[in-house]
Write a protein that holds these residues in place. Structure first.
Motif, mmCIF file in Angstrom:
data_model
loop_
_atom_site.group_PDB
_atom_site.id
_atom_site.type_symbol
_atom_site.label_atom_id
_atom_site.label_comp_id
_atom_site.label_asym_id
_atom_site.label_seq_id
_atom_site.Cartn_x
_atom_site.Cartn_y
_atom_site.Cartn_z
ATOM 1 N N GLY A 316 18.861 -8.282 33.273
ATOM 2 C CA GLY A 316 19.897 -7.610 34.044
ATOM 3 C C GLY A 316 19.460 -6.317 34.694
ATOM 4 N N THR A 317 18.150 -6.059 34.800
ATOM 5 C CA THR A 317 17.652 -4.799 35.362
ATOM 6 C C THR A 317 16.637 -5.095 36.460
ATOM 7 N N LEU A 318 16.773 -4.394 37.553
ATOM 8 C CA LEU A 318 15.955 -4.647 38.736
ATOM 9 C C LEU A 318 15.264 -3.371 39.188
ATOM 10 N N LEU A 319 13.997 -3.502 39.558
ATOM 11 C CA LEU A 319 13.247 -2.424 40.202
ATOM 12 C C LEU A 319 13.185 -2.720 41.685
ATOM 13 N N LEU A 320 13.482 -1.717 42.517
ATOM 14 C CA LEU A 320 13.494 -1.905 43.965
ATOM 15 C C LEU A 320 12.770 -0.746 44.642
ATOM 16 N N ALA A 321 11.862 -1.073 45.559
ATOM 17 C CA ALA A 321 11.098 -0.042 46.266
ATOM 18 C C ALA A 321 11.024 -0.396 47.739
ATOM 19 N N SER A 322 10.849 0.626 48.563
ATOM 20 C CA SER A 322 10.722 0.381 50.001
ATOM 21 C C SER A 322 9.823 1.426 50.633
ATOM 22 N N PHE A 323 9.238 1.039 51.771
ATOM 23 C CA PHE A 323 8.392 1.927 52.555
ATOM 24 C C PHE A 323 8.641 1.633 54.027
ATOM 25 N N ARG A 324 8.720 2.684 54.832
ATOM 26 C CA ARG A 324 8.904 2.508 56.270
ATOM 27 C C ARG A 324 8.001 3.464 57.033
ATOM 28 N N TRP A 325 7.352 2.914 58.055
ATOM 29 C CA TRP A 325 6.602 3.731 59.013
ATOM 30 C C TRP A 325 7.287 3.603 60.364
ATOM 31 N N THR A 326 7.494 4.738 61.031
ATOM 32 C CA THR A 326 8.120 4.745 62.352
ATOM 33 C C THR A 326 7.258 5.554 63.305
ATOM 34 N N ASP A 327 6.988 5.008 64.466
ATOM 35 C CA ASP A 327 6.068 5.598 65.430
ATOM 36 C C ASP A 327 6.756 6.671 66.273
ATOM 37 N N TRP A 349 6.888 14.935 68.263
ATOM 38 C CA TRP A 349 6.968 14.606 66.841
ATOM 39 C C TRP A 349 5.706 13.951 66.301
ATOM 40 N N ASP A 350 5.579 13.987 64.977
ATOM 41 C CA ASP A 350 4.619 13.176 64.233
ATOM 42 C C ASP A 350 5.239 11.821 63.923
ATOM 43 N N ASP A 351 4.408 10.876 63.448
ATOM 44 C CA ASP A 351 4.947 9.639 62.906
ATOM 45 C C ASP A 351 5.773 9.954 61.656
ATOM 46 N N GLY A 352 6.741 9.098 61.356
ATOM 47 C CA GLY A 352 7.603 9.312 60.197
ATOM 48 C C GLY A 352 7.345 8.278 59.108
ATOM 49 N N TYR A 353 7.448 8.720 57.845
ATOM 50 C CA TYR A 353 7.271 7.846 56.693
ATOM 51 C C TYR A 353 8.435 8.057 55.724
#
Length: 449
Positions: A316-327, A349-353
């Motif tokens: 009943g327990t979940l690990l969730l992760a995410s990553f995003r790169w935006t130009d 701007w710089d790229d975003g993470y």
């Protein structure tokens, strides 16, 4: 199977909150492609997110003060509908993808400082893009594992409106003799004006493509999804020029004289100003011109790459992760031109993470909760101060009383770090912002059949 169902319940609550911390810049919402994995032949989800960013200047050109906030609260509507089953599914989506606004009327003079004396000053601006998309999933299952390819097309529009303040020199509209007299005194006849632009662009196409790997038995899913950039290069519309105050005379030493005072000053020097001319001068609210041609330089919705991962780590327990790169580095400046007069808003701007990590817990078959932490890298490099680093804490709850309906609620608090901008780094003026806060709330309703 019970273990897997509980994990899926937990994951839905977490997903509703993690999307509220976007990758810097003008990111708003993203298409709800998670609905492609929902069980059943038909699913739809309606979502609404409210975000309140609390950003304001601490100092402007070295002068500290309470300048209020220039970032306004905003809403992100989203709708998704899915048809299909285990082997293949397609979803249609609507979301407000990119938007931004700034209201600087609380600053001294009711607008941003000008880059040079007499230059235009941004009072307010707002733009947005809406995305309509169709995304499909094709899957292959073997040995309790499922492999999926995802792809789709979208179209995106663009709308912009903004107002800049300036002083317009109308000395040339005076009779030649009077104009020469003012010029000889080093004086000018000026009128404060607001230059408003209202522009938009047609829908432009883009695409998204990705892949996913799943082990449903342990609720494991890893997905990579790429969204192409979109360039809006046909942003046109109209502009209006209107007086925001009464005309005045500015002397060579910078002093300003009202029209009656200036007329008396000229009369004292033996120069009579006709009363008919005085009454014809612009006053507050006078529209000097309308229907002016207006356009912008190319606006780019940047390309991005999203990586999402989830897996069961206990009953009943979940690990969730995410990553995003935006130009975001493609965004250098916004140039708005009305009747040949241009106004520049630099970004550079710089790229975003953006990264996030969370845990979801299914308390029973009907109720689950979640909590997550996130980090959004700042994209500001000193040309403007808005988009600095953000650290977030979010939580959510999922209520599901049967197999076909689910209600989610989520909330987020973000700590927005301070920063500075300077003319030496491309800014129009020097300024600093302190540590600020971002608040967000989300609610959604999903129906399965």
């Amino acid at each position: 199977m019970k273990f897997a169902r509980q994990l899926i319940i937990a994951s839905t609550a977490l997903a509703s909150t993690m999307g509220m911390a976007q990758a810097g810049g003008f990111q708003r919402g993203t298409a709800d492609t998670d609905i492609l994995y929902e069980p059943g032949t038909f699913s739809n989800r309606l979502s609404f997110t409210y975000v309140s960013p609390q950003r304001g200047f601490e100092s402007i050109n070295g002068v500290r003060g309470d300048y209020g906030t220039y970032t306004g609260s905003y809403q992100i509507p989203s709708a998704a509908i899915k048809f299909g089953g285990e082997a293949a599914a397609c979803a249609g989506n609507y979301v407000e993808s990119f938007a931004g606004e700034g209201d600087y009327r609380s600053l001294p003079g009711g607008a941003q400082p000008a880059q040079f004396p007499g230059g235009a000053r941004v009072r307010d601006l707002e733009f947005k893009s809406n995305e309509w998309s169709a995304t499909c999933r094709v899957s292959y299952t073997q040995d309790r594992m499922r492999f999926s390819l995802l792809g789709g097309l979208f179209v995106e529009d663009f709308e912009f409106n903004g107002t800049s303040l300036a002083n317009r020199n109308i000395s040339a509209s005076l009779p030649a003799s009077l104009s020469r007299t003012l010029g000889g005194l080093g004086a000018s006849l000026l009128v404060p004006v607001a230059l408003t632009a209202d522009t938009d662009a047609s829908n432009k196409p883009g695409y998204r493509i990705g892949a996913a790997f799943e082990i449903p038995e342990i609720a494991l899913r890893a997905q990579v999804l790429y969204r192409s950039e979109v360039k809006h290069d046909d942003i046109t519309g109209t502009g209006t020029l209107a007086a925001t105050g009464d005309a005045f005379v500015q002397l060579a030493d910078g002093r300003r004289l009202s029209i009656p005072t200036a007329a008396a000053f000229l009369a004292g020097n033996g120069i009579a100003v006709p009363s008919a001319l005085l009454s014809a001068l612009p006053t507050t609210g006078t529209v000097l011109a309308s229907g002016l041609p207006a356009y912008q330089n190319t606006a780019t919705s940047p390309q991005s790459l999203n990586v999402n991962f989830q897996t069961g780590i206990a009953e009943g327990t979940l690990l969730l992760a995410s990553f995003r790169w935006t130009d975001w580095s493609t965004n250098k400046a916004v140039v708005t031109t009305v009747a040949g007069i241009s106004n520049v808003s630099p970004y550079n701007w710089d790229d975003g993470y953006t990264v996030s990590l969370g845990v979801g817990r299914a308390f029973n078959e009907n109720v689950s909760g979640s909590i997550s932490i996130g980090y959004d890298s700042g994209v500001s490099r000193g040309s403007e101060t808005t988009y600095t680093d953000i650290y977030t804490l979010s939580g959510g709850v999922s209520l599901k009383n049967n197999k076909w309906a689910e209600l989610r609620f989520g909330g987020l608090v973000g700590y927005w770090t301070g920063g500075s901008q300077s003319v030496s780094r491309g800014a129009l003026f020097n300024a600093t912002v302190g540590d600020d806060w971002v608040y967000a709330a989300n609610a959604s309703l999903k129906l399965n059949f």
